[in-house]
Design an enzyme around this catalytic site. Structure first.
Site, PDB file in Angstrom:
ATOM      1  N   SER A 290       1.512   3.067   5.963  1.00 40.43           N
ATOM      2  CA  SER A 290       1.075   1.665   6.092  1.00 40.43           C
ATOM      3  C   SER A 290       1.734   1.074   7.323  1.00 40.43           C
ATOM      4  O   SER A 290       2.694   1.640   7.845  1.00 40.43           O
ATOM      5  CB  SER A 290       1.499   0.859   4.865  1.00 40.43           C
ATOM      6  N   ASP A 291       1.240  -0.046   7.816  1.00 37.42           N
ATOM      7  CA  ASP A 291       2.006  -0.744   8.851  1.00 37.42           C
ATOM      8  C   ASP A 291       3.129  -1.521   8.153  1.00 37.42           C
ATOM      9  O   ASP A 291       3.166  -1.635   6.920  1.00 37.42           O
ATOM     10  CB  ASP A 291       1.115  -1.648   9.708  1.00 37.42           C
ATOM     11  N   TRP A 292       4.022  -2.047   8.937  1.00 31.72           N
ATOM     12  CA  TRP A 292       5.240  -2.698   8.414  1.00 31.72           C
ATOM     13  C   TRP A 292       4.870  -3.813   7.420  1.00 31.72           C
ATOM     14  O   TRP A 292       4.358  -4.861   7.822  1.00 31.72           O
ATOM     15  CB  TRP A 292       6.023  -3.273   9.586  1.00 31.72           C
ATOM     16  N   GLY A 293       5.107  -3.546   6.153  1.00 31.84           N
ATOM     17  CA  GLY A 293       4.862  -4.572   5.134  1.00 31.84           C
ATOM     18  C   GLY A 293       3.402  -4.828   4.841  1.00 31.84           C
ATOM     19  O   GLY A 293       3.076  -5.770   4.104  1.00 31.84           O
TER      20      GLY A 293
END
Ligand code: NOJ
Length: 768
Positions: A290-293
């Site tokens: 996933s991307d950050w958060g």
């Protein structure tokens, strides 16, 4: 020994004699068996650990999370973390790895990821700038050096290349990719992947690459970062997905999904994209991080109720690893226990992560990348600096070069005996050329333009004056990413008078303007894309006192240069060029290197044209028939100021004799298009010969032209070369109204030339 101990012992023994360099199917099936046997030993918590990635807090590249560094260390020891980002240096990665190898039950090594975007310590041009070289071999080389440096410091995995097609200059992340064209992004992306990964991921000098951001991130509405994307399925397949498909075919080890939603569905929970298209459709076996958060952010999107729900949506859609949301850690166990998520989905994700670790050779030696000796010897070496200089000069684009001087020669290249005024504080700036994603570069370590030019000509002939102060030093370590409000420029005009005097008394003026290093990149969207007011006023004054003015731009996005292109006789686009910026710019200013860069993005006449791209659709009203009722603007021309593919040289090239080997072909046939290119000027030079094709009628409307090939050639003065392109199915197919990639019979036109305005002359037909 109890059973568990025996099994673990066996796994370790198996890895002991495995050579990861073997890529035979035999080896693959043995690896798969090993992965299965590890999986059988794992508890659900351990599986979730392998799906969890945390920031090491050494360097924040996203909003800070809530888990403290101390807690993360405990989690490491308990097998709750399978991957970390932003832990850098051989020492730091060894320390974290040791905690896992010493304390966890199964001793599954950590994988360390980092944003090695345009170099690690040796910094190359920002990706957009380097793409302007149109030199794929060079881009592969610089990525391989970045991998060599990063791997010596314990990094296994880079979050690059970004292959998002980006057509909006307002979007700050345009600096991180290869610009507006899907084909160009595909070939550049593949070159970078090859550079990072090499032929053998288990080599200690290569790292896993990551194609990001899947998908549509570059199509953010209004160029506003993280904004919604609203494209239909055809646009998605024809304009956004091709570089990702090319990356999957090039065996990129990982993908990263995106922050944005597409037509109401967040990319992180996009089952169609991640499962149907990528994993099932393209048979891709790597890890989707996933991307950050971005899993947790689905709550703010209004798509998930809480983190557990967000985790459910993400795993079902095919997100294998959770970066910094803690969503899998919080909710996955109960989702399994309540039968909301099947164990098969978790197992598939974990197998992908284990496969990556196995390919990297981490089971054989978890510490092999983190090598303090290599770190000292190989990082920032002299040979890396040489390549950085070459990459930088090849990335420079000459936008304008008029003749004004008394001897009737163009302003550039400069003559060695000229008295040169070097103006503007960017000229003396050793930090800005490092750009935004500068990994572990020393601050202020770039060669400045002033240093570069002083290295190249008699310093007696050079006078530097800062002029108004533009550069602001607000970039304290660690805080650089999140300072708000962001203040990029100082508007202190003292220094103007002194600079005017220097300009008056010089033969030629080199004046630097543009953007602060952190003015482009993540979260750096802007509504105004002109150079800032104070700089522009300064430029106007200088132009008045000395018309022999060369504008050297340092920036990360296409700028609106309408005024400059009308009023300044010579303009050089130098982007943010990296460690060797100043030497490279001096090479071009002094003609030691004949500029060959071409724009990978359109430069607009006005921000109101954005998003602006050459491969647009014709519409039903493409022309002005002396009325206003056509597709354009009443207050501006609709074309780009400097188009995609454009760039001048100190020599000139002539294109002649465009020929096709045939005027008809079958769907699976081939036609060869050729053209003669002659260097008609007085200097040897490189030219990027570009092939454009138009499919005249389609089951869906087709772009007015599309880049389908290019070759960069060197021509001595007076020399002619014939350049040929094979046209096959690959150049003609598109995602049709039948939702398949196909070549539709009918008429096509082609043109070969030196930018995207090339006339489409020759015509051929694909037969039924
Ligand atoms: C957010 C960015 O969108 C992504 O590209 C990057 O790799 C991660 N942060 C990690 O720094």
């Amino acid at each position: 020994m109890n059973n568990l101990k025996i099994s673990i012992f066996c796994i370790v023994a198996m890895f002991g004699y495995t050579s990861s360099a073997q890529v035979s199917s035999d080896h693959n099936s043995r690896s798969e068996k090993k992965i299965d046997s590890i999986l059988k030993l794992m508890t659900l918590e351990e599986k979730i650990g392998q799906m969890t990635m945390y920031n090491g807090s050494w360097d924040l590249t996203g909003p800070p999370g809530t888990v403290s560094a101390k807690d993360k260390f405990e989690k490491l020891k308990n097998g709750k973390i399978g991957a970390m980002l932003n832990v850098t240096s051989a020492e730091a990665t060894r320390e974290a790895q040791k905690a896992v190898m010493k304390h966890t039950r199964l001793k599954i090594p950590l994988v360390f990821g980092y944003d090695v975007i345009h170099g690690y310590k040796t910094i190359f041009p920002i990706p957009l700038g380097e793409s302007a070289s149109w030199d794929l071999e060079l881009m592969e080389k610089t990525a391989s050096i970045a991998a060599k440096e990063a791997s010596a410091a314990g990094i296994h995995w880079t979050f690059a290349p970004m292959v998002d097609v980006s057509r909006d200059a307002r979007w700050g992340r345009v600096m991180e990719g290869a610009g507006e064209d899907p084909y160009f992004n595909s070939v550049v992306g593949v070159a970078r992947i090859k550079g990072f990964q090499g032929d053998d991921l288990s080599s200690a000098h290569t790292i896993a690459a990551c194609a990001k951001h899947f998908a549509g991130y570059g199509f953010a509405e209004a160029g506003k970062d993280y904004n919604s994307v609203d494209v239909g399925v055809y646009e998605l397949h024809n304009s956004i997905l091709p570089p990702f498909k090319a990356a999957a075919e090039a065996n990129v080890a990982t993908f990263m999904n995106a922050f944005n939603e597409i037509d109401g569905i967040p990319a992180t929970a996009h089952k169609y994209l991640q499962r149907e298209v990528l994993k099932d459709g393209w048979n891709w076996e790597g890890v989707m991080v996933s991307d950050w958060g971005s899993i947790g952010e689905m709550i703010a999107h209004g798509y998930a109720r809480d983190k557990t729900h967000a985790g459910e949506l993400a795993i079902k859609a095919g997100s294998d690893m959770d970066m910094e949301s803690s969503a899998y850690e919080i909710g996955l166990k109960s989702l399994i226990e309540e039968n909301k998520v099947s164990m098969a989905l978790v197992d598939d994700a974990v197998k992908r992560v284990l496969r990556l670790k196995m390919k990297l050779g981490l089971f054989e030696d978890p510490y092999k990348y983190a090598n303090p000796d290599r770190e000292k010897a190989e990082i920032y070496s002299e040979s890396h600096q040489e390549i950085a200089r070459d990459a930088a000069r090849k990335s420079i684009v000459l936008l304008k070069n008029d003749t004004l001087q008394t001897d009737k020669s163009p302003l550039l290249p400069l003559k060695p005996d000229q008295k040169i005024a070097v103006l503007g504080d960017l000229a003396d700036d050793k930090d800005t050329p490092l750009g935004n994603w500068r990994a572990r570069a020393e601050r202020k370590s770039a060669i400045s333009l002033l240093e570069g030019i002083k290295n190249a000509v008699d310093p007696e002939n050079i006078t530097f004056a800062r002029g108004p102060q533009f550069v602001i030093d607000n970039l304290e370590e660690g805080k650089r990413q999140f300072l708000w409000p962001l203040k990029f420029n100082k508007n202190d005009t003292t220094g103007t008078a002194e600079a005017l005097e220097v300009a008056k008394n010089s033969d030629v003026v080199i004046i630097t303007m543009g953007e602060n290093a952190y003015q482009t990149g993540e979260g750096r969207s802007q509504v105004d894309i002109q150079i800032n007011k104070v700089q522009k006023e300064f430029l106007k004054k200088i132009r008045k006192v000395n018309p022999n003015t060369v504008l050297v731009l340092m920036n990360g996005r296409p700028l609106n240069l309408s005024w400059e292109s009308e009023n300044i006789p010579a303009i050089l686009e130098t982007w943010h060029l990296g460690s060797q910026a100043g030497n490279a710019i001096a090479d071009v200013l002094l003609g030691k290197y004949n500029p060959s860069g071409k724009l990978p993005v359109s430069f607009p006449r006005s921000v109101g044209q954005e998003p602006l791209f050459y491969n647009q659709k014709n519409t039903g009203r493409p022309y002005s028939r002396n009325t206003v009722t056509f597709s354009g603007y009443t207050d501006s021309e609709k074309s780009a100021l400097y188009p995609f593919g454009f760039g001048l040289s100190y020599t000139s090239f002539k294109y002649d004799n465009l020929k096709l080997s045939d005027t008809t072909m079958t769907k699976n046939g081939k036609i060869v298009a050729s053209v003669e290119v002659t260097n008609t000027g007085k200097k040897d030079g490189e030219e990027v010969v570009q092939l454009y094709i138009r499919d005249l009628i389609g089951s869906l409307t087709r772009p007015v032209r599309e880049l389908k090939g290019f070759k960069k050639i060197l021509l001595k003065t007076g020399e002619t070369k014939t350049v040929s392109f094979e046209i096959t199915k690959n150049q003609l197919e598109f995602y049709t109204a039948n939702k398949i990639w196909d070549v539709e019979p009918g008429n096509f036109r082609i043109g070969i030339g030196n930018d995207s305005r090339t006339k489409l002359g020759a015509k051929f037909q694909v037969l039924e």
